[in-house]
Design a protein around this motif. Structure first.
Motif, mmCIF file in Angstrom:
data_model
loop_
_atom_site.group_PDB
_atom_site.id
_atom_site.type_symbol
_atom_site.label_atom_id
_atom_site.label_comp_id
_atom_site.label_asym_id
_atom_site.label_seq_id
_atom_site.Cartn_x
_atom_site.Cartn_y
_atom_site.Cartn_z
ATOM 1 N N ALA A 29 0.917 -0.908 0.255
ATOM 2 C CA ALA A 29 -0.192 0.010 -0.094
ATOM 3 C C ALA A 29 0.960 1.114 -0.201
ATOM 4 O O ALA A 29 0.633 1.932 0.136
ATOM 5 C CB ALA A 29 -1.103 0.428 1.603
ATOM 6 N N LYS A 30 2.339 0.665 0.634
ATOM 7 C CA LYS A 30 2.778 2.806 0.917
ATOM 8 C C LYS A 30 3.015 2.261 -0.570
ATOM 9 O O LYS A 30 3.901 3.913 -1.709
ATOM 10 C CB LYS A 30 3.763 1.997 1.602
ATOM 11 C CG LYS A 30 3.256 2.624 3.750
ATOM 12 C CD LYS A 30 4.383 2.100 4.216
ATOM 13 C CE LYS A 30 4.348 2.205 5.665
ATOM 14 N NZ LYS A 30 5.604 2.525 6.515
ATOM 15 N N ASP A 32 2.527 1.624 -3.161
ATOM 16 C CA ASP A 32 0.825 1.681 -4.216
ATOM 17 C C ASP A 32 0.973 3.627 -4.468
ATOM 18 O O ASP A 32 0.629 4.200 -4.981
ATOM 19 C CB ASP A 32 -0.135 0.969 -3.880
ATOM 20 C CG ASP A 32 -0.655 0.332 -4.898
ATOM 21 O OD1 ASP A 32 -0.202 0.007 -5.826
ATOM 22 O OD2 ASP A 32 -1.129 -0.620 -4.017
ATOM 23 N N LYS A 33 1.019 3.980 -3.361
ATOM 24 C CA LYS A 33 1.010 6.059 -2.573
ATOM 25 C C LYS A 33 2.389 6.448 -3.342
ATOM 26 O O LYS A 33 1.896 7.063 -4.171
ATOM 27 C CB LYS A 33 0.846 6.146 -1.509
ATOM 28 C CG LYS A 33 0.483 6.980 -0.855
ATOM 29 C CD LYS A 33 0.684 7.619 0.441
ATOM 30 C CE LYS A 33 0.090 9.127 0.449
ATOM 31 N NZ LYS A 33 0.918 9.351 2.025
ATOM 32 N N GLU A 34 3.121 6.075 -2.939
ATOM 33 C CA GLU A 34 4.776 6.463 -3.939
ATOM 34 C C GLU A 34 4.263 6.459 -5.304
ATOM 35 O O GLU A 34 4.599 7.269 -5.845
ATOM 36 C CB GLU A 34 5.804 5.983 -2.963
ATOM 37 C CG GLU A 34 5.725 6.463 -1.268
ATOM 38 C CD GLU A 34 5.663 8.355 -1.359
ATOM 39 O OE1 GLU A 34 6.313 9.025 -2.294
ATOM 40 O OE2 GLU A 34 5.305 8.534 -0.266
ATOM 41 N N SER A 36 2.096 6.426 -7.510
ATOM 42 C CA SER A 36 1.078 6.549 -8.280
ATOM 43 C C SER A 36 1.742 7.950 -7.889
ATOM 44 O O SER A 36 0.987 8.103 -8.836
ATOM 45 C CB SER A 36 -0.136 6.603 -7.331
ATOM 46 O OG SER A 36 -1.360 7.581 -7.422
ATOM 47 N N LEU A 37 1.882 9.099 -6.783
ATOM 48 C CA LEU A 37 2.300 10.448 -6.964
ATOM 49 C C LEU A 37 3.438 10.709 -7.684
ATOM 50 O O LEU A 37 2.997 11.367 -8.398
ATOM 51 C CB LEU A 37 2.408 10.744 -5.342
ATOM 52 C CG LEU A 37 3.478 11.659 -5.240
ATOM 53 C CD1 LEU A 37 2.179 12.145 -5.582
ATOM 54 C CD2 LEU A 37 4.609 12.323 -4.167
ATOM 55 N N ASP A 65 -4.944 10.454 -12.052
ATOM 56 C CA ASP A 65 -5.290 9.565 -10.981
ATOM 57 C C ASP A 65 -4.708 8.847 -11.293
ATOM 58 O O ASP A 65 -3.679 9.073 -13.360
ATOM 59 C CB ASP A 65 -7.123 8.313 -11.509
ATOM 60 C CG ASP A 65 -7.778 8.583 -10.592
ATOM 61 O OD1 ASP A 65 -7.535 9.259 -9.297
ATOM 62 O OD2 ASP A 65 -8.865 7.645 -10.473
ATOM 63 N N ASN A 66 -3.505 7.304 -11.327
ATOM 64 C CA ASN A 66 -2.455 6.729 -11.970
ATOM 65 C C ASN A 66 -2.941 5.377 -12.349
ATOM 66 O O ASN A 66 -3.863 4.948 -12.090
ATOM 67 C CB ASN A 66 -1.405 6.332 -10.708
ATOM 68 C CG ASN A 66 -0.880 5.183 -11.229
ATOM 69 O OD1 ASN A 66 -0.210 5.385 -12.348
ATOM 70 N ND2 ASN A 66 -0.324 4.355 -10.052
ATOM 71 N N ILE A 137 9.892 1.961 -2.352
ATOM 72 C CA ILE A 137 9.365 3.080 -1.781
ATOM 73 C C ILE A 137 10.030 4.250 -2.191
ATOM 74 O O ILE A 137 9.900 5.035 -2.161
ATOM 75 C CB ILE A 137 8.828 2.955 -0.225
ATOM 76 C CG1 ILE A 137 7.560 1.657 -0.512
ATOM 77 C CG2 ILE A 137 8.664 3.374 0.676
ATOM 78 C CD1 ILE A 137 7.079 1.374 0.122
ATOM 79 N N LYS A 141 9.989 7.934 -3.858
ATOM 80 C CA LYS A 141 9.804 9.238 -2.900
ATOM 81 C C LYS A 141 10.365 10.263 -3.262
ATOM 82 O O LYS A 141 10.316 11.439 -3.343
ATOM 83 C CB LYS A 141 9.934 8.765 -1.572
ATOM 84 C CG LYS A 141 9.847 9.583 -0.519
ATOM 85 C CD LYS A 141 9.411 9.240 1.012
ATOM 86 C CE LYS A 141 8.270 8.344 1.200
ATOM 87 N NZ LYS A 141 8.325 7.786 2.501
ATOM 88 N N SER A 144 9.834 11.890 -6.620
ATOM 89 C CA SER A 144 8.700 12.410 -6.532
ATOM 90 C C SER A 144 9.151 13.577 -5.656
ATOM 91 O O SER A 144 8.675 14.404 -6.479
ATOM 92 C CB SER A 144 7.597 11.456 -5.585
ATOM 93 O OG SER A 144 6.825 10.651 -6.485
#
Length: 153
Positions: A29-30, A32-34, A36-37, A65-66, A137, A141, A144
């Motif tokens: 999930a972490k 996915d978030k990074e 996607s951004l 959205d990604n 991640i 990060k 981004s």
């Protein structure tokens, strides 16, 4: 025996003795978030707008959205940068990705041979280790943060 607490999003588990055990973080999930951004930042234009890969509409970054061409359930392509592109929420969420137009957009962006190769990758099973998740991640990060600075977002 382990019991979950009834608190929402509780990160601790309790065993029978009452000792606290830290819950393993959800690294997928972490990531996915990074990731996607990163994809959304990568695809945003200098003016803060993006062009949807499927419908070609130009919209503000906040509405991106990604979008995945090949479904996220296929782990081998889930974090593939060619498989993922900025997509408007309408195409991604309400038109099930607008896949036929998504494919046309991918071919225009990357060429047909790369898309055929991407499509062949979905049948290959893949599992990520905890180490791989943590490294990815950190990597996304950092990318981004660099893109945010460059594009002023």
């Amino acid at each position: 025996m382990i019991f979950r607490t009834k608190k929402k999003k509780e990160k601790l588990l309790f065993d029978i003795t009452g000792a606290k055990i830290k819950k393993k973080p959800d690294l997928k999930a972490k990531l996915d978030k990074e990731f996607s951004l990163f994809i959304r930042l990568r695809d945003v234009m200098p003016n803060g707008y993006f062009k949807c890969i499927s419908c070609s509409q130009i919209k503000p970054f906040e509405q991106a959205d990604n979008g995945h061409y090949i479904n996220r359930q296929h782990m081998n392509t889930r974090f593939d940068e060619i498989n993922c592109n900025a997509q408007c929420r309408h195409c991604n969420r309400f038109m099930e990705g607008n896949i036929q137009n998504y494919r046309k957009g991918l071919i225009a962006k990357y060429g047909e041979q790369r898309i055929i190769l991407l499509e062949s990758k979905q049948a290959i099973s893949r599992q990520f280790t905890e180490f791989e998740y943590k490294q990815l991640i950190k990597y996304y990060k950092a990318l981004s943060a660099k893109l945010r600075k460059e594009k002023g977002i």
